[in-house]
Write an enzyme that holds these catalytic residues in place. Structure first.
Site, mmCIF file in Angstrom:
data_model
loop_
_atom_site.group_PDB
_atom_site.id
_atom_site.type_symbol
_atom_site.label_atom_id
_atom_site.label_comp_id
_atom_site.label_asym_id
_atom_site.label_seq_id
_atom_site.Cartn_x
_atom_site.Cartn_y
_atom_site.Cartn_z
ATOM 1 C CD GLN A 1 -3.521 -4.685 6.279
ATOM 2 O OE1 GLN A 1 -3.411 -3.651 5.618
ATOM 3 N NE2 GLN A 1 -4.111 -5.769 5.799
ATOM 4 C CE LYS B 1 -3.818 -2.459 2.025
ATOM 5 N NZ LYS B 1 -4.479 -2.949 3.235
ATOM 6 C CG ASP C 1 -9.724 -0.510 4.708
ATOM 7 O OD1 ASP C 1 -9.536 -0.673 3.488
ATOM 8 O OD2 ASP C 1 -9.032 -1.053 5.585
#
Ligand code: NAD
Length: 287
Positions: free
Chosen positions: A98, A54, A121
């Site tokens: 994450q 990322k 997200d």
């Protein structure tokens, strides 16, 4: 019938170019440069790779990225404190924690604390709720990437019977909502579904995200079905395969995404898109 391969790498590269231009233009116009904070807790090897990828993706287009690596013994309270600080940070416009988190941490408690404006997200209950109410805002990256892929291949979704196999919070459930939004008749199945084959054989489009190598077989699907494979499974010989038995499906489907090179690159590109979207929508006026 031989399926057409949906090339996620090619599409992601095209979008990457456009996003890079967009950031350059922002620099030229002296607008703020989008910033992404990635919070990594613990030392899960796959998570470390995803986080690194990322960061590389951000660097390629000019998004500023920062990784905050926290010890897996950290308390929920301290993680929340970190997130609150990032919520206040004017140089950060997107925050991603994450997943999965260490078992003792309550994931929802953490995700709820990310400002919905920085929730790149798309897992904050408000953003999930907005998608449910047909008012999508920041959207979960993998389902968004899949919708983008289908659009790029000019696949008309309205009226299709779409089947989602796997009902996780991060892929299956938001995917189901995306398909409803597109006007599909949508079915979702999971580990408790009885006689899954009866749903599979009737589906025009199948997205599978269950984490079981080569699960979906060609003989189960309708001829000409579109097959989107989200799974990432490492075989004993080190090879990465999806949840689809590619060799048998390939001969019966009309379209198929390969693993690797299908959905994966689109997930990352959706994260970049979301970070720019969040910056433009919520922070440009304050720059
Ligand atoms: P998860 O473990 O959270 O959820 C799996 C889902 O599959 C559950 O709803 C479960 O009920 C269902 N399931 C399990 N066995 C089943 C069966 N035999 N039949 C029907 N349903 C069954 O998984 P997840 O986080 O959604 O990830 C799924 C897979 O997708 C994994 O391989 C993961 O690595 C991969 N993944 C890929 C990307 C990408 O960008 N390509 C993104 C996220 C996840």
């Amino acid at each position: 019938m031989i399926a057409k391969i949906i090339n996620g790498i090619k599409i992601a590269k095209k979008i990457q170019k456009k996003l890079k231009k967009k950031i350059l233009l922002r620099k030229k116009n002296k607008l703020i440069i989008p910033g992404l904070a990635v919070v990594l807790i613990g030392n899960d090897p796959s998570s470390k790779i995803y986080v690194k990828n990322k960061k590389i993706a951000c660097n390629k287009i000019g998004i500023i990225s920062k990784i905050y690596h926290l010890n897996d013994q950290i308390t929920e309270k301290k993680i929340i404190k970190k997130i609150k600080k990032l919520n206040q940070n004017k140089k950060i416009h997107g925050i991603l924690v994450q997943l999965p988190l260490p078992k003792k941490i309550n994931t929802l408690n953490i995700l709820k604390k990310i400002s919905y404006k920085k929730d790149v997200d798309g897992f904050h209950p408000l953003n999930t709720g907005l998608l449910c109410q047909r008012k999508p805002n920041l959207r979960a990256c993998t389902p968004l990437g899949i919708i983008t892929l289908l659009r790029k291949y000019k696949i008309r979704l309205k009226g299709m019977h779409a089947l989602v196999i796997g009902a996780s919070n991060i892929v299956g459930r938001p995917m189901m909502l995306e398909f409803l939004l597109e006007g599909c008749t949508t079915t979702i199945t999971h580990r408790f579904t009885k006689n899954i084959y009866k749903y599979i054989k009737n589906a025009d489009l199948i997205v599978i995200a269950i984490g079981k190598a080569k699960f979906l077989k060609g003989e189960w699907i309708k001829k000409g079905a579109i097959i989107i494979d989200v799974g990432i499974n490492k075989l004993k010989n080190g090879k990465i395969v999806g949840d689809v038995d590619f060799d048998s499906i390939y001969k019966k489907a009309s379209y198929i995404t390969p693993v690797p090179g299908g959905v994966g690159p689109m997930t990352v590109i959706s994260l970049l898109k979301n970070t720019i979207f969040a910056c433009e929508k919520y922070y440009d006026k304050n720059s």
